[in-house]
Enzyme design. Structure first.
Site, PDB file in Angstrom:
ATOM      1  N   TYR A 240      -2.239  -0.813  10.679  1.00 45.10           N
ATOM      2  CA  TYR A 240      -2.165  -1.050   9.248  1.00 45.10           C
ATOM      3  C   TYR A 240      -0.729  -0.326   8.651  1.00 45.10           C
ATOM      4  O   TYR A 240       0.046  -1.040   7.754  1.00 45.10           O
ATOM      5  CB  TYR A 240      -3.090  -0.457   8.449  1.00 45.10           C
ATOM      6  CG  TYR A 240      -3.279  -1.180   6.745  1.00 45.10           C
ATOM      7  CD1 TYR A 240      -3.648  -2.168   6.420  1.00 45.10           C
ATOM      8  CD2 TYR A 240      -2.983   0.106   5.915  1.00 45.10           C
ATOM      9  CE1 TYR A 240      -3.743  -2.564   5.166  1.00 45.10           C
ATOM     10  CE2 TYR A 240      -3.081  -0.408   4.647  1.00 45.10           C
ATOM     11  CZ  TYR A 240      -3.229  -1.784   4.303  1.00 45.10           C
ATOM     12  OH  TYR A 240      -3.510  -1.961   3.094  1.00 45.10           O
TER      13      TYR A 240
ATOM     14  N   SER B 158       0.810  -1.083  -0.024  1.00 42.25           N
ATOM     15  CA  SER B 158       0.075   0.110  -0.073  1.00 42.25           C
ATOM     16  C   SER B 158       0.863   1.135  -0.122  1.00 42.25           C
ATOM     17  O   SER B 158       1.881   1.126   0.575  1.00 42.25           O
ATOM     18  CB  SER B 158      -0.862  -0.098   1.321  1.00 42.25           C
ATOM     19  OG  SER B 158      -1.340   1.316   1.359  1.00 42.25           O
TER      20      SER B 158
END
Length: 274
Positions: free
Chosen positions: A160, A147
């Protein structure tokens, strides 16, 4: 979690995917993997069975194995089962991830650990399970669906962002370590927000300028990056500008850019899947 063989890549391969994700099953329809044999790994049999049926409906041979990638011994055991029942995996796609979606002080300790074990350490175990055979065959590819948050964190997703930054460092080190290993390569994909259930509800202030990515596009561009042995892929291209600005702007200026873009508030409406 396994793959079959894109002949345009120059070898017959089996392809292995960590599941679940809205992107995972898109690989079977992304050329040149239409002839691939795909093996999915995940924790929920119902989701795995439905995803495998979707893969088979696209004309691709599919298999699934129930496996929690956070469990090291289970990964090694199921990797052995894949080799015995399906064959050697020569493309491994690490795509399993969870997000808790809270600040550090609001986060449960167990949830924080879960994110690190699945998003980061899970890649250690799957790579250790399949990489040795790739090196023996001198044929293989390790793929990480990461990501852009690995390079530019946001508030409200501390678990995350931390796990993805760790994952990026793992892949960067692994990629360098494979430079002298003929036939074995690595690709790390760092997409902007993708339209899956994981980050459902997050608010993007300027969606016309920064639209959410479609899983099909991310899958297609990932396949192309693997074909070209591209080590790192940022999606969309404009994310390169963000990384460049981070390298030259002082933090105070970056803070104002993030405030204007709405980055600091985007997780306030988060309703995604944990």
């Amino acid at each position: 979690m396994a793959v079959a063989s894109p002949t345009s890549l120059g070898w017959l391969s089996r392809y292995s995917l960590d599941f679940p994700s809205g992107i995972s099953t898109r690989f079977s329809s992304a050329r040149p993997l239409e002839m691939a044999e795909i093996v999915l790994w995940g924790r929920t049999e119902k989701c795995l069975r439905e995803a495998t049926q979707e893969v088979r409906a696209m004309g691709t041979e599919g298999h699934y194995f129930i496996c929690d990638v956070a469990n090291r011994e289970e990964v090694y055991r199921q990797a052995k089962a894949v080799r015995e029942k399906v064959g050697d995996v020569t493309i491994l796609v690490n795509n399993a991830a969870v997000v808790h979606g809270k600040t550090l002080l609001d986060s449960d300790d167990h949830a924080l650990l879960k994110s690190q074990h699945i998003n980061t350490l899970g890649q250690f175990w799957t790579t250790k399970a399949f990489l040795p055979r790739m090196l023996e065959l001198q044929r293989g590819h390790i793929v990480c669906l990461n990501s852009v948050l690995a390079l530019s964190a946001i508030p409200g997703a501390v678990d995350y962002c931390t796990s993805k930054a760790s994952s990026f460092a793992f892949m960067e080190s692994l990629t360098l370590g494979l430079l002298d290993c003929p036939g074995v390569n690595a690709t790390t994909v760092l997409p902007f927000h993708t339209s899956t259930e994981m980050f459902q509800g997050i608010r993007i202030r300027f969606p016309s300028l920064f639209p959410s990515l479609k899983p099909e596009m991310v899958a297609r561009r990932t396949v192309e990056a693997v074909q070209q042995n591209q080590a790192f892929l940022l999606l969309p291209w404009s994310m390169h500008i963000l990384i460049f600005l981070k390298s030259i702007f002082p933090q105070a200026a970056l803070d104002e850019i993030h405030r204007f873009a709405g980055s600091y508030q985007c997780m306030n409406t988060f309703k995604g899947r944990t």
